[in-house]
Design an enzyme around this catalytic site. Structure first.
Site, PDB file in Angstrom:
ATOM      1  N   CYS A  57     -18.517  51.298  10.928  1.00  0.00           N
ATOM      2  CA  CYS A  57     -19.358  52.671  10.353  1.00  0.00           C
ATOM      3  C   CYS A  57     -18.156  53.719  10.054  1.00  0.00           C
ATOM      4  O   CYS A  57     -18.550  54.548   9.119  1.00  0.00           O
ATOM      5  CB  CYS A  57     -19.901  53.385  11.877  1.00  0.00           C
ATOM      6  SG  CYS A  57     -18.811  53.515  13.155  1.00  0.00           S
ATOM      7  N   ASP A 243     -25.452  59.217   7.876  1.00  0.00           N
ATOM      8  CA  ASP A 243     -25.285  58.372   8.866  1.00  0.00           C
ATOM      9  C   ASP A 243     -25.256  56.763   8.208  1.00  0.00           C
ATOM     10  O   ASP A 243     -26.171  56.426   7.871  1.00  0.00           O
ATOM     11  CB  ASP A 243     -26.568  58.414   9.917  1.00  0.00           C
ATOM     12  CG  ASP A 243     -26.264  57.629  11.291  1.00  0.00           C
ATOM     13  OD1 ASP A 243     -25.372  56.838  11.213  1.00  0.00           O
ATOM     14  OD2 ASP A 243     -26.980  57.774  12.313  1.00  0.00           O
ATOM     15  N   HIS A 245     -25.179  54.302  10.144  1.00  0.00           N
ATOM     16  CA  HIS A 245     -25.834  53.411  11.019  1.00  0.00           C
ATOM     17  C   HIS A 245     -27.284  52.738  10.864  1.00  0.00           C
ATOM     18  O   HIS A 245     -28.188  52.832  11.713  1.00  0.00           O
ATOM     19  CB  HIS A 245     -25.818  53.722  12.428  1.00  0.00           C
ATOM     20  CG  HIS A 245     -24.253  54.213  13.163  1.00  0.00           C
ATOM     21  ND1 HIS A 245     -23.801  55.418  12.782  1.00  0.00           N
ATOM     22  CD2 HIS A 245     -23.544  53.590  13.744  1.00  0.00           C
ATOM     23  CE1 HIS A 245     -22.674  55.507  13.237  1.00  0.00           C
ATOM     24  NE2 HIS A 245     -22.425  54.250  13.841  1.00  0.00           N
TER      25      HIS A 245
END
Length: 348
Positions: A57, A243, A245
């Protein structure tokens, strides 16, 4: 968002103007490069890793920061993506193609992990923001085309183990000599640790909001504990972020690239007090005027938060004066008096 203000509390309260500002903000959001976890790419080096889900990430957040900096460098801050069926923008595709999960791409996960592996940080582990700043600095400097256009500087990150401590300080003379004085743009990374424990010291949150509003801001690599995010804007007490993820199929040059998968249509937000204290700031300066503006903004913010500035700037004249004070016998006494303001702090 990244230095552009779309609506302020000081603006006239007008529903039509607010709706226009909201639509403009959404177009800006939809034009920010978005990198996520991928699966199914060629194995990384000598490992068996074919996905970065669960550990990549911070790497993806750093890719987003650099990709958006290059987008600004090539097209300007006010370029907006035009969504057209089967019709791609060649300049933007060129930027994104540098980050494709293909070993031949200069900023692919393969290139990044090859660099970090040489430093003893192989794939499969979580990378700190400071490591990603140094990795992309090395990769940009190794790229002939970009090296001639953009200078890269990591504040306090020239060595793998930088334990100098104190407030990160940028030297305006050093940065000018590397960039504006030789006709190059500047990409500036500032790794930081703003607190102890799992959450940021809340005294720094207002400064982060101010920094994201700087004209030269390209965002913040930050996020929650053990979950890196790419912060690109704020509204009052929340930060907007992209994001990484989300797991998507990997792209490679062997087949048609799905460039639509590199943009996100859904804005996400989080409260500032939930941020992890370990993060990295990013700035892009096109020329000397941008540098002047950045130095002035940093200096003003540091003076307004004199007891605990996030970042400071020092001129060549100030550097000489600092060196002279450091050699003075009275320095220690003056320092002790100044530090009395922190008598209620608990050092761990």
């Amino acid at each position: 968002m990244l230095g552009v203000t779309y609506w302020s509390k000081d603006d006239e309260c007008n529903a039509e103007k607010y709706d226009d500002a909201r639509r403009a903000w959404e177009r800006d959001w939809g034009s920010r490069c978005w990198m996520t976890y991928r699966r199914g790419f060629e194995a990384l080096g000598r490992t068996k890793w074919r996905t970065d889900a669960g550990w990549g990430c911070t790497l993806r957040s750093a890719q987003m920061m650099v990709a958006n900096a290059l987008s600004i460098h090539t097209r300007g801050r006010h370029w907006r993506r035009q969504v057209k069926a089967k019709e791609d923008d060649e300049s933007v595709d060129h930027v994104l193609s540098m980050f494709i999960d293909d070993a031949s791409a200069p900023f692919s996960i393969h290139s990044v992990c090859e660099t970090t592996t040489a430093w003893g940080a192989p794939p499969g582990r979580w990378f700190e923001p400071s490591v990603m700043c140094r990795a992309f600095s090395a990769l940009i400097e190794a790229n002939g085309d970009l090296r001639n256009q953009i200078a890269v500087h990591v504040v306090g990150g020239q060595n793998e183990d930088d334990s100098a401590g104190g407030v990160p300080t940028i030297d305006d003379g050093e940065l000018r000599a590397k960039s504006a004085d030789v006709g190059k743009a500047l990409l500036l990374f500032v790794p930081l640790v703003l607190g102890v424990g799992r959450n940021i010291n809340t005294r720094y949150i207002s400064q982060l909001r101010s920094i994201i509003a700087f004209k030269q801001s390209i965002g913040v690599i930050g996020g929650r504990p053990n979950a890196s995010l790419y912060l690109v804007g704020h509204s009052d007490d929340v930060f907007f972020y992209l994001d990484p993820h989300t797991v998507q199929p990997a792209n490679s040059f062997a087949e048609a690239v799905d460039f639509d998968s590199y943009y996100c249509s859904t804005p996400l937000q989080m409260r500032g007090e939930l941020l992890d204290p370990t993060l990295a700031l990013g700035f892009y300066c096109r020329d000397g005027d941008d540098l002047d503006s950045l130095f002035a903004s940093v200096k003003a913010l540091a003076e307004a938060n004199a007891t605990a500035p996030v970042l400071d700037v020092r001129s060549a004249t100030e550097a000489k004066a600092f060196d002279a004070r450091a050699s003075s016998p009275s320095t220690a006494r003056g320092r002790a008096l100044k530090d009395d303001e922190f008598h209620d702090w608990e050092f761990l």
